[in-house]
Design a protein around this motif. Sequence first.
Motif, PDB file in Angstrom:
ATOM      1  N   THR A  22      29.159  12.283  46.509  1.00 51.43           N
ATOM      2  CA  THR A  22      27.800  12.719  46.229  1.00 51.43           C
ATOM      3  C   THR A  22      26.829  11.655  46.718  1.00 51.43           C
ATOM      4  OG1 THR A  22      26.253  13.348  44.488  1.00 51.43           O
ATOM      5  CG2 THR A  22      27.895  11.729  43.895  1.00 51.43           C
ATOM      6  N   GLU A  23      25.614  12.068  46.973  1.00 48.66           N
ATOM      7  CA  GLU A  23      24.580  11.106  47.344  1.00 48.66           C
ATOM      8  C   GLU A  23      23.954  10.457  46.122  1.00 48.66           C
ATOM      9  OE1 GLU A  23      21.742  12.655  50.117  1.00 48.66           O
ATOM     10  OE2 GLU A  23      23.300  13.549  51.353  1.00 48.66           O
ATOM     11  N   LEU A  24      24.254  11.008  44.939  1.00 47.17           N
ATOM     12  CA  LEU A  24      23.722  10.439  43.704  1.00 47.17           C
ATOM     13  C   LEU A  24      24.400   9.104  43.429  1.00 47.17           C
ATOM     14  CD1 LEU A  24      23.686  13.640  41.495  1.00 47.17           C
ATOM     15  CD2 LEU A  24      21.721  12.519  42.547  1.00 47.17           C
ATOM     16  N   GLU A  25      23.616   8.156  42.983  1.00 42.21           N
ATOM     17  CA  GLU A  25      24.139   6.825  42.681  1.00 42.21           C
ATOM     18  C   GLU A  25      24.275   6.678  41.168  1.00 42.21           C
ATOM     19  OE1 GLU A  25      21.263   4.286  44.526  1.00 42.21           O
ATOM     20  OE2 GLU A  25      21.769   4.999  46.532  1.00 42.21           O
ATOM     21  N   SER A  26      25.431   6.141  40.741  1.00 39.87           N
ATOM     22  CA  SER A  26      25.655   5.951  39.308  1.00 39.87           C
ATOM     23  C   SER A  26      26.642   4.818  39.104  1.00 39.87           C
ATOM     24  CB  SER A  26      26.196   7.234  38.675  1.00 39.87           C
ATOM     25  OG  SER A  26      27.439   7.572  39.249  1.00 39.87           O
ATOM     26  N   GLY A  27      26.585   4.222  37.914  1.00 38.40           N
ATOM     27  CA  GLY A  27      27.482   3.126  37.583  1.00 38.40           C
ATOM     28  C   GLY A  27      28.644   3.557  36.717  1.00 38.40           C
ATOM     29  N   ASN A  28      28.526   4.728  36.079  1.00 39.20           N
ATOM     30  CA  ASN A  28      29.601   5.229  35.222  1.00 39.20           C
ATOM     31  C   ASN A  28      29.443   6.742  35.066  1.00 39.20           C
ATOM     32  OD1 ASN A  28      27.703   5.741  33.059  1.00 39.20           O
ATOM     33  ND2 ASN A  28      27.776   3.556  32.577  1.00 39.20           N
ATOM     34  N   ALA A  29      30.353   7.353  34.337  1.00 36.73           N
ATOM     35  CA  ALA A  29      30.359   8.816  34.194  1.00 36.73           C
ATOM     36  C   ALA A  29      29.096   9.324  33.481  1.00 36.73           C
ATOM     37  CB  ALA A  29      31.604   9.264  33.446  1.00 36.73           C
ATOM     38  N   TYR A  30      28.624   8.600  32.482  1.00 34.60           N
ATOM     39  CA  TYR A  30      27.414   9.027  31.769  1.00 34.60           C
ATOM     40  C   TYR A  30      26.199   9.028  32.700  1.00 34.60           C
ATOM     41  CZ  TYR A  30      23.445   9.087  28.613  1.00 34.60           C
ATOM     42  OH  TYR A  30      22.255   9.404  28.006  1.00 34.60           O
ATOM     43  N   GLN A  31      26.046   7.976  33.473  1.00 39.89           N
ATOM     44  CA  GLN A  31      24.921   7.898  34.403  1.00 39.89           C
ATOM     45  C   GLN A  31      25.010   9.009  35.448  1.00 39.89           C
ATOM     46  OE1 GLN A  31      24.837   3.909  35.958  1.00 39.89           O
ATOM     47  NE2 GLN A  31      24.258   3.028  33.982  1.00 39.89           N
ATOM     48  N   LEU A  32      26.220   9.326  35.906  1.00 39.94           N
ATOM     49  CA  LEU A  32      26.382  10.418  36.859  1.00 39.94           C
ATOM     50  C   LEU A  32      25.986  11.743  36.231  1.00 39.94           C
ATOM     51  CD1 LEU A  32      27.224  11.493  39.600  1.00 39.94           C
ATOM     52  CD2 LEU A  32      29.584  11.588  38.753  1.00 39.94           C
ATOM     53  N   LEU A  33      26.364  11.955  34.979  1.00 37.92           N
ATOM     54  CA  LEU A  33      25.990  13.186  34.275  1.00 37.92           C
ATOM     55  C   LEU A  33      24.478  13.322  34.191  1.00 37.92           C
ATOM     56  CD1 LEU A  33      26.589  15.698  32.562  1.00 37.92           C
ATOM     57  CD2 LEU A  33      26.703  14.182  30.581  1.00 37.92           C
ATOM     58  N   VAL A  34      23.792  12.245  33.810  1.00 41.04           N
ATOM     59  CA  VAL A  34      22.329  12.269  33.731  1.00 41.04           C
ATOM     60  C   VAL A  34      21.735  12.556  35.103  1.00 41.04           C
ATOM     61  CG1 VAL A  34      20.268  10.876  33.268  1.00 41.04           C
ATOM     62  CG2 VAL A  34      22.218  10.778  31.706  1.00 41.04           C
ATOM     63  N   ALA A  35      22.269  11.923  36.139  1.00 40.29           N
ATOM     64  CA  ALA A  35      21.768  12.126  37.495  1.00 40.29           C
ATOM     65  C   ALA A  35      21.962  13.575  37.938  1.00 40.29           C
ATOM     66  CB  ALA A  35      22.460  11.177  38.467  1.00 40.29           C
ATOM     67  N   VAL A  36      23.088  14.172  37.601  1.00 35.32           N
ATOM     68  CA  VAL A  36      23.347  15.564  37.970  1.00 35.32           C
ATOM     69  C   VAL A  36      22.356  16.496  37.277  1.00 35.32           C
ATOM     70  CG1 VAL A  36      25.003  17.465  37.759  1.00 35.32           C
ATOM     71  CG2 VAL A  36      25.764  15.230  38.573  1.00 35.32           C
ATOM     72  N   VAL A  37      22.108  16.251  35.995  1.00 39.73           N
ATOM     73  CA  VAL A  37      21.149  17.081  35.257  1.00 39.73           C
ATOM     74  C   VAL A  37      19.756  16.942  35.872  1.00 39.73           C
ATOM     75  CG1 VAL A  37      20.006  17.399  33.029  1.00 39.73           C
ATOM     76  CG2 VAL A  37      22.480  17.063  33.131  1.00 39.73           C
ATOM     77  N   LEU A  38      19.360  15.717  36.182  1.00 41.46           N
ATOM     78  CA  LEU A  38      18.045  15.503  36.794  1.00 41.46           C
ATOM     79  C   LEU A  38      17.963  16.116  38.183  1.00 41.46           C
ATOM     80  CD1 LEU A  38      17.374  11.794  35.790  1.00 41.46           C
ATOM     81  CD2 LEU A  38      16.218  13.831  34.897  1.00 41.46           C
ATOM     82  N   SER A  39      19.075  16.150  38.901  1.00 39.83           N
ATOM     83  CA  SER A  39      19.043  16.652  40.274  1.00 39.83           C
ATOM     84  C   SER A  39      18.771  18.148  40.338  1.00 39.83           C
ATOM     85  CB  SER A  39      20.344  16.316  41.009  1.00 39.83           C
ATOM     86  OG  SER A  39      21.413  17.101  40.520  1.00 39.83           O
ATOM     87  N   ALA A  40      18.902  18.832  39.223  1.00 41.42           N
ATOM     88  CA  ALA A  40      18.551  20.253  39.194  1.00 41.42           C
ATOM     89  C   ALA A  40      17.048  20.447  39.336  1.00 41.42           C
ATOM     90  CB  ALA A  40      19.044  20.895  37.897  1.00 41.42           C
ATOM     91  N   GLN A  41      16.276  19.393  39.057  1.00 39.47           N
ATOM     92  CA  GLN A  41      14.826  19.493  39.097  1.00 39.47           C
ATOM     93  C   GLN A  41      14.188  18.656  40.204  1.00 39.47           C
ATOM     94  OE1 GLN A  41      13.148  21.595  37.100  1.00 39.47           O
ATOM     95  NE2 GLN A  41      15.127  22.239  36.333  1.00 39.47           N
ATOM     96  N   ALA A  42      14.982  17.868  40.913  1.00 39.23           N
ATOM     97  CA  ALA A  42      14.423  16.965  41.918  1.00 39.23           C
ATOM     98  C   ALA A  42      15.450  16.739  43.026  1.00 39.23           C
ATOM     99  CB  ALA A  42      14.057  15.626  41.267  1.00 39.23           C
ATOM    100  N   THR A  43      15.016  16.077  44.075  1.00 35.49           N
ATOM    101  CA  THR A  43      15.940  15.742  45.153  1.00 35.49           C
ATOM    102  C   THR A  43      16.828  14.574  44.743  1.00 35.49           C
ATOM    103  OG1 THR A  43      14.450  14.130  46.171  1.00 35.49           O
ATOM    104  CG2 THR A  43      14.220  16.433  46.866  1.00 35.49           C
TER     105      THR A  43
END
Length: 56
Positions: A22-43
């Motif tokens: 993924t192009e989303l950057e995260s340090g752990n599974a929780y951060q990836l989950l937050v990033a995925v949820v946010l990506s529904a509303q933004a690039t």
Amino acid sequence: MKKADIVEFYARLAAENPHPETELESGNAYQLLVAVVLSAQATDVGVNNATHALFE
């Protein structure tokens, strides 16, 4: 959808792309989950900018 159909679906996805990236950057599974949820509303770029400050 039957459980067997779901298992088959994920097995096909895994066979086609065993190491998805993924192009989303995260340090752990929780951060990836937050990033995925946010990506529904933004690039992805916008999410990466927001989460850098969020998870400092």
